[in-house]
Scaffold this active site. Structure first.
Site, PDB file in Angstrom:
ATOM      1  N   ASN A   6       0.876  -1.168   0.000  1.00 53.69           N
ATOM      2  CA  ASN A   6       0.000   0.000   0.000  1.00 53.69           C
ATOM      3  C   ASN A   6       0.917   1.223   0.000  1.00 53.69           C
ATOM      4  OD1 ASN A   6      -1.814   2.030   0.500  1.00 53.69           O
ATOM      5  ND2 ASN A   6      -2.780   1.037   2.266  1.00 53.69           N
ATOM      6  N   ARG A  98      -2.467  -2.102  -3.581  1.00 54.45           N
ATOM      7  CA  ARG A  98      -3.670  -1.303  -3.402  1.00 54.45           C
ATOM      8  C   ARG A  98      -3.583  -0.113  -4.362  1.00 54.45           C
ATOM      9  NH1 ARG A  98      -5.122   3.198   0.964  1.00 54.45           N
ATOM     10  NH2 ARG A  98      -7.305   3.397   0.423  1.00 54.45           N
ATOM     11  N   HIS A 187     -12.606   3.052  -0.460  1.00 58.02           N
ATOM     12  CA  HIS A 187     -12.648   2.055   0.627  1.00 58.02           C
ATOM     13  C   HIS A 187     -13.362   0.773   0.161  1.00 58.02           C
ATOM     14  CE1 HIS A 187     -12.667   5.495   3.851  1.00 58.02           C
ATOM     15  NE2 HIS A 187     -11.429   5.065   3.659  1.00 58.02           N
ATOM     16  N   ARG A 248     -11.484  15.751   6.855  1.00 61.52           N
ATOM     17  CA  ARG A 248     -12.256  16.164   5.669  1.00 61.52           C
ATOM     18  C   ARG A 248     -13.679  16.539   6.066  1.00 61.52           C
ATOM     19  NH1 ARG A 248     -10.772  10.809   3.010  1.00 61.52           N
ATOM     20  NH2 ARG A 248      -8.577  11.089   2.512  1.00 61.52           N
ATOM     21  N   GLU A 391      -8.194  -5.040   5.027  1.00 60.84           N
ATOM     22  CA  GLU A 391      -8.022  -4.746   3.604  1.00 60.84           C
ATOM     23  C   GLU A 391      -6.850  -5.523   3.009  1.00 60.84           C
ATOM     24  OE1 GLU A 391      -8.530  -0.550   4.966  1.00 60.84           O
ATOM     25  OE2 GLU A 391      -9.114  -0.228   2.893  1.00 60.84           O
TER      26      GLU A 391
END
Ligand code: AMP
Length: 405
Positions: A6, A98, A187, A248, A391
Site C-alpha cells: 500500500n 492497493r 474504501h 475532511r 483490507e
C-alpha cells in the site's frame, strides 16, 4: 505467498501473507508472515518498522534517510530476506498493490501489464493525491521482480456496480462525461470484505442480505450493499464527499468553495487544503482522534461535544438514507478505527432509530474484541455488528485467486 503493498506519497505499508490453501500442518491460509511500514520517505528521518511474525521475532526499527520508493522497497526486501522470506523466494506467487482509483474500467482485480499501468496513469487527473504514489510502488516492485505477477486491487472496484442514478451527479452530462466526473466511491476493498463478513456472522449467503457498512476511520465512508453488490456509497469523485471525517468536511454546499474564493480571497489550493486537511473533526474542535474527543467531552468541553454531535448527525442521515435506498436492511456493520473501537459512536449513531428496527445492547457494545460480533439485542429487527476490517487480507485473497486461477 502474496506480498501486499500500500504505497502512499511518503509511505509504504506492507504485509506478507501465506495463502497456502491446503497447508498440510503449515500456517493457515491468510496467515501473516511479516508486516511493516516505511514512513517519511524522502526525508532525513525516514523510519522502517518491520515485524517478522513468522519467526516470532521482535519488531525491528531503523531510522535514517530513505530517498525514494525504490530505496524503501529495497530496504523492505532486505528485511524480508533477513527472515528467510526474500522476494526471490519461489513461494512468492504475486505482489498485490492497493490502487486507489480504477475509474470505470477496472471493476475487478487486474494483473498489471504496460497497458494497465498506462490506464492507471490516465486516471491521475481524477486521483492526483493517490494514484501517483500507487504507480511508483508498482513500477518499483516490477523492477525488482519483473517475472512475478503484480496485481492491482482497486478501492473503487466494489462500487462499480452502483446504478447510474446513484453514480451520476445532477450536472450537465456533456461536461461530466468530458471530464469523467461521477461518483466512484472508495474504501471498496473494506466495504466488500466487511459486507461479506457480516453475512457470515448472520449465517447467511452474501446474496441474501442487505447491509449498511459504516467504515469509520480517519477517512470515513458508508455504503449500501444489496445482496453482495454495492448500490450506493458516500464518497464521490474523490474521498472528500459524504461523512464527517478526521480532517475532511464530507458533504458541503459546493457554493462554499466559490464563496471562499470570492469573499475570503482563497486560492483553489487553499480551499483544497481547507476541505481535505483542516476540516472534519480537526476543523471543528482541533482533534481528529476520537479517543481524545471523548476524553474532552468527559471533561465538559463544548467544542468537542459539538464536533461529536455533528459527526453523529451526518452518520444518522446516511443510515436513514441507505435504509430508504435498500428498502429492507438486515444489518448495520461498523468497521475501521472508530467503528471498531469507539462504543460511544456506535451507541449514538443508532440511538433513537428503534422505529427503524435498530437498537444497541449496552453490554455487548462495551465488549472489546478483535472478532466480528453483534452489538444488537436479540429482539432488534436489524442486526448491528462490529466487523474488524482487513483490507490487506482481502487484497491478498483477490490477488491470489486471480493468479492461481
Ligand atoms: P483508521 O483510519 O481506520 O486507522 O482509524 C484511525 C482512527 O481511529 C483514529 O484517528 C481514531 O480516531 C480512531 N481510533 C483508534 N483507536 C480508537 C479507540 N480505541 N477509541 C476510539 N477511537 C479510536
Amino acid at each position: 505467498r502474496v506480498l501486499v503493498l500500500n504505497s502512499g506519497s511518503s509511505s509504504v505499508k506492507y504485509q506478507l501473507l501465506d495463502m497456502n490453501p491446503d497447508s498440510g500442518g503449515g500456517p493457515a491460509a491468510g496467515t501473516r508472515l511479516a508486516v511493516g511500514l516505511v514512513e517519511r520517505i524522502g526525508e532525513d528521518t525516514s523510519r522502517l518498522a518491520h515485524t517478522p511474525l513468522a519467526t516470532g521475532g521482535d519488531k525491528r526499527e531503523t531510522e535514517g534517510p530513505i530517498a525514494d520508493h525504490e530505496a524503501a522497497l529495497k530496504a523492505v526486501a532486505a528485511e524480508l530476506a533477513a527472515d528467510g522470506l526474500g522476494l526471490d523466494s519461489p513461494e512468492l506467487a504475486a505482489i498485490g498493490h492497493r490502487v486507489v482509483h480504477g475509474g470505470l474500467k477496472f471493476t475487478a482485480p487486474t494483473v498489471i501489464d504496460d497497458a494497465v499501468l498506462a490506464e492507471i496513469e490516465r486516471l491521475v487527473p481524477v486521483a492526483p493525491l493517490h494514484n501517483p504514489a500507487n504507480i511508483t510502488g508498482i513500477r518499483t516492485a516490477r523492477a525488482l521482480r519483473p517475472d512475478l505477477p503484480q496485481v492491482a486491487v482497486f478501492d473503487t472496484a466494489f462500487h462499480t456496480t452502483m446504478p447510474e442514478y446513484a453514480a451520476r451527479y445532477a450536472i450537465d452530462v456533456a461536461t461530466a462525461d468530458a471530464h469523467r466526473i461521477r461518483r466512484y466511491g472508495f474504501h471498496g476493498t473494506s466495504h466488500a470484505y466487511v459486507s461479506r463478513k457480516t453475512a457470515e456472522l448472520l449465517g447467511k449467503d452474501p446474496s441474501e442480505v442487505n447491509v449498511i457498512v459504516l467504515h469509520l476511520g480517519n477517512g470515513a465512508s458508508a455504503s449500501a450493499v444489496a445482496g453482495g453488490r454495492c448500490v450506493d456509497t458516500s464518497m464521490g469523485l474523490t474521498p472528500l464527499e459524504g461523512l464527517v471525517m478526521g480532517t475532511r468536511s464530507g458533504d458541503i454546499d459546493p457554493a462554499v468553495t466559490f464563496h471562499l474564493k470570492r469573499v475570503a480571497g482563497m486560492s483553489e489550493d487553499d480551499v483544497d487544503v481547507l476541505l481535505n486537511k483542516k476540516s472534519g473533526l480537526v476543523g471543528l474542535c482541533g482533534d481528529n482522534d476520537m479517543r481524545e474527543i471523548r476524553r474532552r467531552i468527559d471533561e465538559g468541553d463544548e467544542r468537542a461535544e459539538l464536533a461529536f454531535d455533528i459527526y453523529i448527525h451526518r452518520l444518522k442521515k446516511y443510515i436513514g438514507a441507505y435504509t430508504a435506498v435498500l428498502g429492507r436492511v438486515d444489518a448495520v456493520a461498523f468497521t475501521a478505527g472508530v467503528g471498531e473501537n469507539a462504543a460511544p459512536v456506535r451507541a449514538a449513531a443508532l440511538a433513537g432509530l428503534e422505529e427503524m428496527g435498530l437498537a444497541v445492547d449496552a453490554d455487548l457494545n462495551a465488549v472489546r474484541s478483535g472478532e466480528p460480533r453483534l452489538i444488537s439485542p436479540e429482539y432488534a429487527r436489524v442486526a448491528a455488528a462490529v466487523i474488524p476490517t482487513d483490507e490487506e487480507l482481502e487484497i491478498a485473497q483477490q490477488a491470489y485467486a486471480l493468479v492461481s486461477a
